[in-house]
Design a protein around this motif. Structure first.
Motif, PDB file in Angstrom:
ATOM      1  N   PHE A  86     -11.960   3.660   1.422  1.00  0.00           N
ATOM      2  CA  PHE A  86     -11.474   3.114   0.166  1.00  0.00           C
ATOM      3  C   PHE A  86     -11.244   1.619   0.309  1.00  0.00           C
ATOM      4  N   MET A  87     -11.233   0.895  -0.829  1.00  0.00           N
ATOM      5  CA  MET A  87     -10.922  -0.525  -0.857  1.00  0.00           C
ATOM      6  C   MET A  87      -9.978  -0.801  -2.013  1.00  0.00           C
ATOM      7  N   LYS A  88      -9.081  -1.790  -1.804  1.00  0.00           N
ATOM      8  CA  LYS A  88      -8.116  -2.169  -2.830  1.00  0.00           C
ATOM      9  C   LYS A  88      -8.094  -3.685  -2.962  1.00  0.00           C
ATOM     10  N   ASP A  89      -7.666  -4.160  -4.154  1.00  0.00           N
ATOM     11  CA  ASP A  89      -7.625  -5.595  -4.394  1.00  0.00           C
ATOM     12  C   ASP A  89      -6.307  -6.190  -3.895  1.00  0.00           C
ATOM     13  N   ASP A  90      -6.057  -7.457  -4.251  1.00  0.00           N
ATOM     14  CA  ASP A  90      -4.870  -8.136  -3.737  1.00  0.00           C
ATOM     15  C   ASP A  90      -3.567  -7.601  -4.331  1.00  0.00           C
ATOM     16  N   ASP A  91      -3.655  -6.728  -5.356  1.00  0.00           N
ATOM     17  CA  ASP A  91      -2.463  -6.049  -5.877  1.00  0.00           C
ATOM     18  C   ASP A  91      -2.390  -4.609  -5.374  1.00  0.00           C
TER      19      ASP A  91
END
Length: 366
Positions: free
Chosen positions: A34-39
């Motif tokens: 999985f990948m997530k943004d800066d939030d």
């Protein structure tokens, strides 16, 4: 105006192609990714993790764990995300999920935060591996050790009673059998550790490598170059920075298609690797733009290498095309050791622009 729109469309197609390659690679990994943004909001989940948590693949972008995961798992996942960001490096945590039979599974999850050159946090990538069987094996091993201690106690008592000698021998046989099982379990644990190390290496390569050419990507190239500039500032070692651009690359794409353009980039990257040393820093920093950094070489030595690259580039043959390839080079040789990478790159870019203005297929120094 139309040229600008065409350029934007071409760049958008290139970006779309790279994204499809990247997500295709991640989709093929048999473990949760999985990948997530800066939030810390989801921007990607491969099919394994979406199926694991029953997440709608069309309705998860921009959401957080407490919006996607069952409450019993969401809090621990969010807390381990925060710990990974705080650690600013690879972290490992144990997280849980339920399968379709309502059985709890345990996952060993590695998380890697991404930071820009300005040290600003930009996102997080994670990959997990199901360790449920390993935990069950460990629990069985602990149970076996308890039983082993109990059996040893029995054995000590039986040794005092000659009448029970036969039973003692039977116990010894059972202990030998359990010892063989323990050896097998240890071998399995060692193999699992090797697989984990292999996965960590895949993550490192994924973060640092341009997927098309196999060269260092822009971020990794700039990081290596910055370290070299810092070292040069301490040792006054000479540095020479090359900015390289493939001539008329847009025309190649327009005439022969992006597949031929990709083959040009791959062949040119091989040309660089074949003609440069392992100690030289080389990477792809843009569409058809490459950067090379030499350390400790004189101008005359660099000129010899550049000429070899010109000759090798012109000799590249792309099958089923009549493409004639050449490159333009801008060179900046460091004389003031207080000048940083940013100014050196700008100077080399100016020289590259001059090489193109003067007819391409040439080298200009500043």
């Amino acid at each position: 105006m139309s040229n600008t729109i065409e350029t934007l469309l071409e760049e958008n197609e290139k970006l779309k192609h790279k994204i499809e390659q990247f997500t295709g690679l991640l989709d093929s990994i048999p473990d949760p990714v999985f990948m997530k943004d800066d939030d810390l909001r989801w921007i990607y989940g491969n099919p394994v993790i979406l199926n694991l948590y029953g997440i709608d693949p069309d309705n998860y972008m921009g959401k957080t764990e407490d919006q996607l995961l069952p409450a019993e798992f969401a809090e621990s996942c969010m807390e381990s995300d925060k710990q990974a960001v705080k650690a600013r490096g690879v972290t490992k945590s144990t997280e849980r999920a339920r399968d379709e039979f309502d059985k709890i599974h345990f996952y060993e999850v590695f998380k890697v935060p991404f930071y820009q050159k300005d040290e600003k946090f930009r996102g997080l990538i994670g990959v997990g591996r199901d360790i449920t069987e390993r935990k069950e094996v460990q629990e069985k091993l602990e149970e076996a050790n308890v039983k082993l201690e109990e059996e040893l106690t029995i054995r000590r008592k039986l040794e005092k009673e000659n009448a029970l000698q036969k039973k003692i021998m039977q116990q010894q046989s059972e202990l030998a059998s359990k010892s063989e099982k323990l050896v097998q379990i240890n071998r399995e644990l060692e193999e699992e550790n090797k697989q984990r190390q292999k996965l960590e290496e895949q993550l490192r390569v994924l973060a640092n490598t341009d997927s098309l050419t196999g060269l260092s990507n822009r971020r990794h190239t700039m990081n290596l170059a910055n370290l070299e500039f810092e070292r040069s500032g301490r040792t006054s070692n000479s540095l020479t920075l090359l900015m390289i651009d493939l001539d008329l690359f847009k025309c190649i794409n327009d005439t022969y298609g992006h597949q031929a353009g990709d083959q040009v980039l791959i062949s040119f990257a091989k040309c660089l690797k074949d003609n440069l040393r392992k100690i030289d820093i080389v990477g792809r920093i843009g569409g058809e733009e490459f950067m090379v950094l030499f350390s400790g070489d004189t101008k005359e030595q660099v000129e010899v290498v550049i000429e070899k690259l010109h000759v090798a580039t012109r000799a590249i043959v792309i099958p089923n095309t009549d493409i004639s390839l050449s490159m333009s080079v801008g060179v900046y040789q460091l004389e003031n050791y207080k000048i940083g990478l940013e100014k050196a790159t700008a100077s080399a870019d100016d020289a590259l622009y001059l090489a193109k203005e003067n007819g391409r297929n040439r080298t200009e120094w500043v």
